[in-house]
Design a protein around this motif. Structure first.
Motif, PDB file in Angstrom:
ATOM      1  N   ILE A 154      10.011   8.645   5.275  1.00 21.64           N
ATOM      2  CA  ILE A 154       8.943   7.688   4.979  1.00 21.64           C
ATOM      3  C   ILE A 154       8.904   6.657   6.100  1.00 21.64           C
ATOM      4  N   THR A 155       7.712   6.330   6.545  1.00 21.93           N
ATOM      5  CA  THR A 155       7.545   5.233   7.496  1.00 21.93           C
ATOM      6  C   THR A 155       7.126   4.006   6.699  1.00 21.93           C
ATOM      7  N   ILE A 156       7.869   2.929   6.887  1.00 23.73           N
ATOM      8  CA  ILE A 156       7.554   1.661   6.222  1.00 23.73           C
ATOM      9  C   ILE A 156       7.085   0.695   7.301  1.00 23.73           C
ATOM     10  N   ILE A 157       5.841   0.279   7.176  1.00 25.50           N
ATOM     11  CA  ILE A 157       5.231  -0.623   8.155  1.00 25.50           C
ATOM     12  C   ILE A 157       5.055  -1.982   7.488  1.00 25.50           C
ATOM     13  N   THR A 158       5.652  -2.995   8.088  1.00 26.66           N
ATOM     14  CA  THR A 158       5.522  -4.358   7.585  1.00 26.66           C
ATOM     15  C   THR A 158       4.632  -5.129   8.549  1.00 26.66           C
ATOM     16  N   ILE A 188       0.861  -1.182   0.000  1.00 29.70           N
ATOM     17  CA  ILE A 188       0.000   0.000   0.000  1.00 29.70           C
ATOM     18  C   ILE A 188       0.896   1.230   0.000  1.00 29.70           C
ATOM     19  N   GLY A 189       0.869   1.941  -1.116  1.00 26.76           N
ATOM     20  CA  GLY A 189       1.661   3.157  -1.240  1.00 26.76           C
ATOM     21  C   GLY A 189       0.841   4.396  -0.973  1.00 26.76           C
ATOM     22  N   GLY A 190      -0.457   4.226  -0.960  1.00 28.37           N
ATOM     23  CA  GLY A 190      -1.362   5.333  -0.689  1.00 28.37           C
ATOM     24  C   GLY A 190      -2.773   4.926  -1.035  1.00 28.37           C
ATOM     25  N   THR A 191      -3.709   5.312  -0.189  1.00 29.79           N
ATOM     26  CA  THR A 191      -5.107   4.988  -0.456  1.00 29.79           C
ATOM     27  C   THR A 191      -6.010   5.776   0.470  1.00 29.79           C
ATOM     28  N   GLN A 192      -7.220   5.948   0.046  1.00 29.72           N
ATOM     29  CA  GLN A 192      -8.271   6.448   0.928  1.00 29.72           C
ATOM     30  C   GLN A 192      -8.799   5.234   1.690  1.00 29.72           C
ATOM     31  N   ASN A 193      -9.531   5.456   2.719  1.00 30.31           N
ATOM     32  CA  ASN A 193     -10.210   4.364   3.437  1.00 30.31           C
ATOM     33  C   ASN A 193      -9.248   3.274   3.895  1.00 30.31           C
ATOM     34  N   ILE A 223       3.213  -1.244   4.056  1.00 29.71           N
ATOM     35  CA  ILE A 223       2.506   0.027   3.910  1.00 29.71           C
ATOM     36  C   ILE A 223       3.501   1.164   4.097  1.00 29.71           C
ATOM     37  N   ASN A 224       3.553   2.067   3.124  1.00 33.43           N
ATOM     38  CA  ASN A 224       4.403   3.252   3.228  1.00 33.43           C
ATOM     39  C   ASN A 224       3.530   4.458   3.550  1.00 33.43           C
ATOM     40  N   GLU A 245       0.240  10.845  11.471  1.00 33.21           N
ATOM     41  CA  GLU A 245      -1.065  10.385  11.956  1.00 33.21           C
ATOM     42  C   GLU A 245      -1.526   9.140  11.206  1.00 33.21           C
ATOM     43  N   ASN A 246      -1.202   9.060   9.925  1.00 39.21           N
ATOM     44  CA  ASN A 246      -1.547   7.856   9.159  1.00 39.21           C
ATOM     45  C   ASN A 246      -0.750   6.655   9.650  1.00 39.21           C
ATOM     46  N   SER A 247       0.510   6.875   9.992  1.00 38.63           N
ATOM     47  CA  SER A 247       1.333   5.783  10.526  1.00 38.63           C
ATOM     48  C   SER A 247       0.717   5.233  11.802  1.00 38.63           C
TER      49      SER A 247
END
Length: 180
Positions: free
Chosen positions: A173-177, A103-108, A126-127, A132-134
């Motif tokens: 960039i925050t990379i969440i695995t 996921i590089g970017g999305t709504q919802n 997820i990047n 706040e999104n992180s």
């Protein structure tokens, strides 16, 4: 990794930068039999890189410019193992049989992650750029019992100036695995 400068670019359509692509691809732990969903494909940088390593990629974006740019980059790099879809990822996920997602970017984002979880997607990378999104993503993943790794990456490039070299930073960039 393909150099950023080699990709076709369109103003306003984001691309995951080369170094971030390298880390994100590694975190996906791609195997040749994987079928991967690229959500928020943007310019198609991750789509192209992922496609070179797996069986098939589905790329999704809610921007027609992003879809067109991804298609041009797929053509440029001779990507044949990918289908690209325009629309909201939360509405399209049910159409795909995948085992990993980027996921590089999305709504919802909450609905998207929940739907991936319902489909038993066990490896999601997820990047995020916005803090706040992180936090939101981490909370969602924890609620769904994913094992999570979070890293923050700041890339700086050297630029020659009269007195030496100056480092110019890009956005962190925050990379969440997330894995199950």
């Amino acid at each position: 990794m393909i150099k950023d400068s080699e990709f076709y670019r369109l103003d306003g359509v984001p691309i995951t930068k080369e170094e971030i692509r390298a880390i994100s691809v590694e975190k996906l732990n791609i195997c040749p039999e994987d079928i991967i969903l690229d959500i928020g494909c943007g310019s198609g940088g991750m789509t192209v890189e992922i496609s070179k390593r797996c069986k098939f990629v589905y790329a999704v974006d809610g921007s027609k410019d992003a879809i067109d740019t991804t298609l041009k980059n797929m053509d440029k790099f001779n990507v044949k193992n990918c289908e690209v879809y325009f629309g909201d990822a939360k509405d399209l996920i049910s159409n795909f049989k995948v085992n990993k997602a980027f996921i590089g970017g999305t709504q919802n984002i909450e609905s998207v992650i929940e739907k991936l979880n319902e489909k038993n997607v066990r490896n999601i990378v997820i990047n995020t750029i916005v803090l706040e999104n992180s936090v939101k993503v981490i909370q969602i993943l924890e609620r769904l019992n994913f094992s999570i790794e979070v890293i923050s990456v700041l890339i700086s490039y050297g630029k020659r100036i009269s007195s030496g070299h100056m480092m110019l930073s890009k956005n962190p960039i925050t990379i969440i695995t997330a894995k199950k």
